[in-house]
Design a protein around this motif. Structure first.
Motif, PDB file in Angstrom:
ATOM      1  N   LEU A  52     -41.034  -2.203 -10.797  1.00 43.00           N
ATOM      2  CA  LEU A  52     -40.553  -2.852 -12.013  1.00 43.00           C
ATOM      3  C   LEU A  52     -39.287  -3.655 -11.766  1.00 43.00           C
ATOM      4  CD1 LEU A  52     -40.960   0.152 -14.517  1.00 43.00           C
ATOM      5  CD2 LEU A  52     -42.634  -1.608 -13.907  1.00 43.00           C
ATOM      6  N   GLY A  53     -38.446  -3.155 -10.855  1.00 40.86           N
ATOM      7  CA  GLY A  53     -37.149  -3.791 -10.641  1.00 40.86           C
ATOM      8  C   GLY A  53     -37.148  -4.902  -9.615  1.00 40.86           C
ATOM      9  N   GLY A  54     -38.176  -4.962  -8.778  1.00 43.59           N
ATOM     10  CA  GLY A  54     -38.208  -6.003  -7.751  1.00 43.59           C
ATOM     11  C   GLY A  54     -37.150  -5.821  -6.682  1.00 43.59           C
ATOM     12  N   ALA A  55     -36.826  -4.575  -6.340  1.00 47.32           N
ATOM     13  CA  ALA A  55     -35.854  -4.326  -5.279  1.00 47.32           C
ATOM     14  C   ALA A  55     -36.398  -4.811  -3.938  1.00 47.32           C
ATOM     15  CB  ALA A  55     -35.546  -2.834  -5.200  1.00 47.32           C
ATOM     16  N   SER A  56     -35.502  -5.265  -3.069  1.00 42.56           N
ATOM     17  CA  SER A  56     -35.942  -5.740  -1.752  1.00 42.56           C
ATOM     18  C   SER A  56     -36.347  -4.570  -0.862  1.00 42.56           C
ATOM     19  CB  SER A  56     -34.839  -6.550  -1.078  1.00 42.56           C
ATOM     20  OG  SER A  56     -33.665  -5.748  -0.895  1.00 42.56           O
ATOM     21  N   GLU A  57     -35.626  -3.439  -0.988  1.00 40.20           N
ATOM     22  CA  GLU A  57     -35.922  -2.238  -0.209  1.00 40.20           C
ATOM     23  C   GLU A  57     -35.452  -1.022  -0.992  1.00 40.20           C
ATOM     24  OE1 GLU A  57     -34.897  -0.169   4.144  1.00 40.20           O
ATOM     25  OE2 GLU A  57     -33.672  -1.833   3.378  1.00 40.20           O
ATOM     26  N   VAL A  58     -36.277   0.027  -0.998  1.00 49.62           N
ATOM     27  CA  VAL A  58     -35.908   1.272  -1.657  1.00 49.62           C
ATOM     28  C   VAL A  58     -36.123   2.413  -0.672  1.00 49.62           C
ATOM     29  CG1 VAL A  58     -36.267   2.810  -3.616  1.00 49.62           C
ATOM     30  CG2 VAL A  58     -36.680   0.345  -3.883  1.00 49.62           C
ATOM     31  N   ILE A  59     -35.104   3.264  -0.536  1.00 53.01           N
ATOM     32  CA  ILE A  59     -35.203   4.450   0.311  1.00 53.01           C
ATOM     33  C   ILE A  59     -35.015   5.672  -0.575  1.00 53.01           C
ATOM     34  CG2 ILE A  59     -34.228   5.704   2.270  1.00 53.01           C
ATOM     35  CD1 ILE A  59     -33.138   2.991   3.272  1.00 53.01           C
ATOM     36  N   GLY A  60     -36.012   6.564  -0.572  1.00 51.12           N
ATOM     37  CA  GLY A  60     -35.948   7.784  -1.367  1.00 51.12           C
ATOM     38  C   GLY A  60     -35.711   8.992  -0.474  1.00 51.12           C
ATOM     39  N   ILE A  61     -34.773   9.853  -0.883  1.00 48.07           N
ATOM     40  CA  ILE A  61     -34.387  11.018  -0.083  1.00 48.07           C
ATOM     41  C   ILE A  61     -34.526  12.277  -0.934  1.00 48.07           C
ATOM     42  CG2 ILE A  61     -32.532  12.147   1.198  1.00 48.07           C
ATOM     43  CD1 ILE A  61     -33.465   9.567   2.509  1.00 48.07           C
ATOM     44  N   ASP A  62     -35.173  13.296  -0.367  1.00 43.73           N
ATOM     45  CA  ASP A  62     -35.240  14.586  -1.041  1.00 43.73           C
ATOM     46  C   ASP A  62     -35.449  15.685  -0.003  1.00 43.73           C
ATOM     47  OD1 ASP A  62     -35.652  15.484  -4.163  1.00 43.73           O
ATOM     48  OD2 ASP A  62     -36.645  16.878  -2.793  1.00 43.73           O
ATOM     49  N   GLY A  63     -34.979  16.893  -0.308  1.00 44.29           N
ATOM     50  CA  GLY A  63     -35.081  17.984   0.642  1.00 44.29           C
ATOM     51  C   GLY A  63     -36.407  18.713   0.625  1.00 44.29           C
ATOM     52  N   SER A  64     -37.294  18.356  -0.306  1.00 45.41           N
ATOM     53  CA  SER A  64     -38.579  19.039  -0.418  1.00 45.41           C
ATOM     54  C   SER A  64     -39.672  18.247   0.299  1.00 45.41           C
ATOM     55  CB  SER A  64     -38.958  19.205  -1.898  1.00 45.41           C
ATOM     56  OG  SER A  64     -40.313  19.574  -2.035  1.00 45.41           O
ATOM     57  N   ASP A  65     -40.271  18.852   1.315  1.00 47.07           N
ATOM     58  CA  ASP A  65     -41.372  18.187   2.024  1.00 47.07           C
ATOM     59  C   ASP A  65     -42.526  17.900   1.074  1.00 47.07           C
ATOM     60  OD1 ASP A  65     -39.955  18.358   4.382  1.00 47.07           O
ATOM     61  OD2 ASP A  65     -40.985  20.155   5.092  1.00 47.07           O
ATOM     62  N   LYS A  66     -42.820  18.853   0.212  1.00 42.36           N
ATOM     63  CA  LYS A  66     -43.938  18.683  -0.711  1.00 42.36           C
ATOM     64  C   LYS A  66     -43.694  17.520  -1.670  1.00 42.36           C
ATOM     65  CE  LYS A  66     -46.895  21.213  -3.920  1.00 42.36           C
ATOM     66  NZ  LYS A  66     -47.197  22.524  -4.564  1.00 42.36           N
ATOM     67  N   ALA A  67     -42.471  17.427  -2.201  1.00 45.57           N
ATOM     68  CA  ALA A  67     -42.145  16.337  -3.118  1.00 45.57           C
ATOM     69  C   ALA A  67     -42.224  14.987  -2.409  1.00 45.57           C
ATOM     70  CB  ALA A  67     -40.749  16.541  -3.702  1.00 45.57           C
ATOM     71  N   ILE A  68     -41.733  14.919  -1.182  1.00 46.83           N
ATOM     72  CA  ILE A  68     -41.766  13.659  -0.442  1.00 46.83           C
ATOM     73  C   ILE A  68     -43.197  13.249  -0.114  1.00 46.83           C
ATOM     74  CG2 ILE A  68     -41.184  12.602   1.788  1.00 46.83           C
ATOM     75  CD1 ILE A  68     -38.901  12.574  -0.255  1.00 46.83           C
ATOM     76  N   ASP A  69     -44.044  14.196   0.247  1.00 44.28           N
ATOM     77  CA  ASP A  69     -45.456  13.872   0.481  1.00 44.28           C
ATOM     78  C   ASP A  69     -46.083  13.259  -0.764  1.00 44.28           C
ATOM     79  OD1 ASP A  69     -45.362  14.803   3.064  1.00 44.28           O
ATOM     80  OD2 ASP A  69     -46.235  16.767   2.604  1.00 44.28           O
ATOM     81  N   LEU A  70     -45.757  13.834  -1.923  1.00 44.49           N
ATOM     82  CA  LEU A  70     -46.298  13.315  -3.177  1.00 44.49           C
ATOM     83  C   LEU A  70     -45.722  11.936  -3.488  1.00 44.49           C
ATOM     84  CD1 LEU A  70     -48.084  13.716  -5.597  1.00 44.49           C
ATOM     85  CD2 LEU A  70     -46.337  15.193  -6.622  1.00 44.49           C
ATOM     86  N   ALA A  71     -44.439  11.739  -3.218  1.00 44.54           N
ATOM     87  CA  ALA A  71     -43.813  10.430  -3.440  1.00 44.54           C
ATOM     88  C   ALA A  71     -44.474   9.362  -2.578  1.00 44.54           C
ATOM     89  CB  ALA A  71     -42.314  10.504  -3.130  1.00 44.54           C
ATOM     90  N   ARG A  72     -44.768   9.697  -1.334  1.00 42.58           N
ATOM     91  CA  ARG A  72     -45.436   8.736  -0.451  1.00 42.58           C
ATOM     92  C   ARG A  72     -46.824   8.381  -0.963  1.00 42.58           C
ATOM     93  NH1 ARG A  72     -43.339  12.062   4.821  1.00 42.58           N
ATOM     94  NH2 ARG A  72     -41.377  10.908   5.155  1.00 42.58           N
ATOM     95  N   ARG A  73     -47.557   9.379  -1.452  1.00 38.67           N
ATOM     96  CA  ARG A  73     -48.883   9.098  -2.003  1.00 38.67           C
ATOM     97  C   ARG A  73     -48.784   8.233  -3.254  1.00 38.67           C
ATOM     98  NH1 ARG A  73     -49.722  14.620  -0.830  1.00 38.67           N
ATOM     99  NH2 ARG A  73     -49.817  15.228  -3.041  1.00 38.67           N
ATOM    100  N   ASN A  74     -47.747   8.475  -4.065  1.00 38.37           N
ATOM    101  CA  ASN A  74     -47.541   7.648  -5.249  1.00 38.37           C
ATOM    102  C   ASN A  74     -47.264   6.196  -4.878  1.00 38.37           C
ATOM    103  OD1 ASN A  74     -47.931   9.652  -7.200  1.00 38.37           O
ATOM    104  ND2 ASN A  74     -45.781  10.277  -7.166  1.00 38.37           N
TER     105      ASN A  74
END
Length: 389
Positions: free
Chosen positions: A235-257
């Motif tokens: 929605l924002g048109g960012a040039s690059e976004v880096i997401g950080i979280d300590g949960s492997d499960k949450a990050i796996d889901l974020a990548r699939r999203n």
């Protein structure tokens, strides 16, 4: 009731604490409907008693002509759900909080809707004893595909209630389901018995923040399953976004999203967020925007000072990472931290860092998480959008 303790209850606050009482009818069994009266026998409200809880009586009706019958509970549930329909939030392909506890006059009950499935959170004895009525009312109003029961461990322990997570009705999908939010599709797993992997309370804040990110390099700390990060990227048109979280499960889901939404300008890393913030500062990294949406830092008033220090620490590091003119989106979901205290924490960051911080927007939870003015505790989420010079 003790006279000096009664005023907030006459003012429609729904919690009558143990310290407010000089007497409770010994015939009343925990879970029973009781009538709360003042020192001169004046009617205050109808409630449900639970001597095991610090909240001795949860109040639900201040009308002497409106006792707590099955019809009362059904009407309260119908009114709450109808309000979401009127707001345009009830969509079979979306997620929505249908009932938000005290804010909807149903203290101890939270009901979330996800693409036809209901997750029911019971956090009070009053609601646990009336599960059959609640389920029947939800069926009348929504006709859900499934209803799953959960409870917040710390809260139900304080209530002296045992809630076993279980399916009350229908079949919960063993495969992930998907909901639409602002044109973004998110995957949810309802079968885990824990959190759904999605926070509905940040719905409008994700959109509001996204409009500041066009062409910017964005860091999303404590990103969980990618709500803010995906909004920034799509929605924002960012040039690059880096997401950080300590949960492997949450990050796996974020990548699939991200993959499901066809986004190539966002990537996610599973690493301790607190350590990584410091590492980024030490490495001299710079960003045009930083999002901070950490977990709750305190659940009690006893730890407020420690929580404020933690908020100061992460916001100071975020400011150190920002280029001049950068955007800081900083959140607190700790209900015991007031809006004023959170703002004063940012003031301290500005003073100590020597950077001007302009507060552009002060935001709260999404509109299906309303604030009940007579119960200020229902306003827990703070989301500040700032410009840092």
């Amino acid at each position: 009731m003790l006279p000096r303790k009664a005023q907030p209850l006459y003012g429609r606050h729904p919690w009558a604490l143990h310290s407010a009482f000089d007497h409770i009818d010994t015939a009343a069994v925990d879970g029973d409907v009781v009538q709360l009266v003042g020192d001169h026998g004046r009617f205050v409200a109808y409630g449900v008693v639970n001597r095991k809880s610090r909240i001795h009586v949860r109040l639900y009706s201040w009308d002497v002509e409106q006792p707590l019958t099955d019809d009362f509970w059904k009407q309260k549930i119908a009114t709450s759900i109808d309000a979401r329909r009127q707001l345009g939030l009830f969509d079979e392909n979306a997620g929505c909080r249908l009932i938000y506890s005290e804010a909807d006059g149903l203290s101890g009950l939270i009901v979330d809707y996800f693409a036809g499935h209901i997750v029911l959170q019971v956090n009070a004895l009053a609601m646990e004893r009336r599960l059959d009525v609640i389920v029947a009312a939800l069926n009348e109003q929504v006709s859900p595909k499934s209803i799953t029961l959960r409870g917040e461990a710390g809260v139900i322990k304080a209530e002296g209630v045992t809630i076993e997570p279980r399916v009350l009705q229908g079949e919960v999908p063993t495969e992930p389901i998907f909901i639409q939010e602002n044109g973004i599709e998110f995957e949810l797993d309802l079968s885990t018995g824990q959190k759904t992997g999605f926070y509905l309370d940040q719905r409008e804040n994700r959109v509001a923040a996204a409009k500041y990110f066009s062409g910017r390099r964005v860091l999303d700390m404590f990103c969980y399953t990618g709500g803010f990060a995906l909004a920034a990227a799509k929605l924002g048109g960012a040039s690059e976004v880096i997401g950080i979280d300590g949960s492997d499960k949450a990050i796996d889901l974020a990548r699939r999203n991200a993959e499901r939404n066809g986004l190539s300008n966002v990537r996610f890393e599973s690493v301790d967020a607190f350590d990584h913030l410091k590492a980024l500062v030490d490495a001299g990294e710079k960003f045009d925007a930083v999002i901070l949406d950490p977990p709750k830092f305190t659940k009690t008033r006893r730890n407020i000072n420690e929580a404020l220090k933690a908020y100061y620490h992460i916001n100071r590091q975020a400011v150190n990472l920002l280029n001049p003119g950068g955007i800081l989106v900083t959140c607190s979901c700790s209900g015991n931290i007031s809006r004023d205290d959170f703002q004063m924490t940012l003031l301290g960051v500005a003073q100590k860092s020597g950077r001007d911080i302009q507060l552009l927007e002060q935001r709260s939870a999404s509109i299906d998480h309303p604030t009940l003015l007579t119960c200020p505790e229902t306003q827990y989420l703070k989301c500040f959008i700032c410009r840092v010079e």
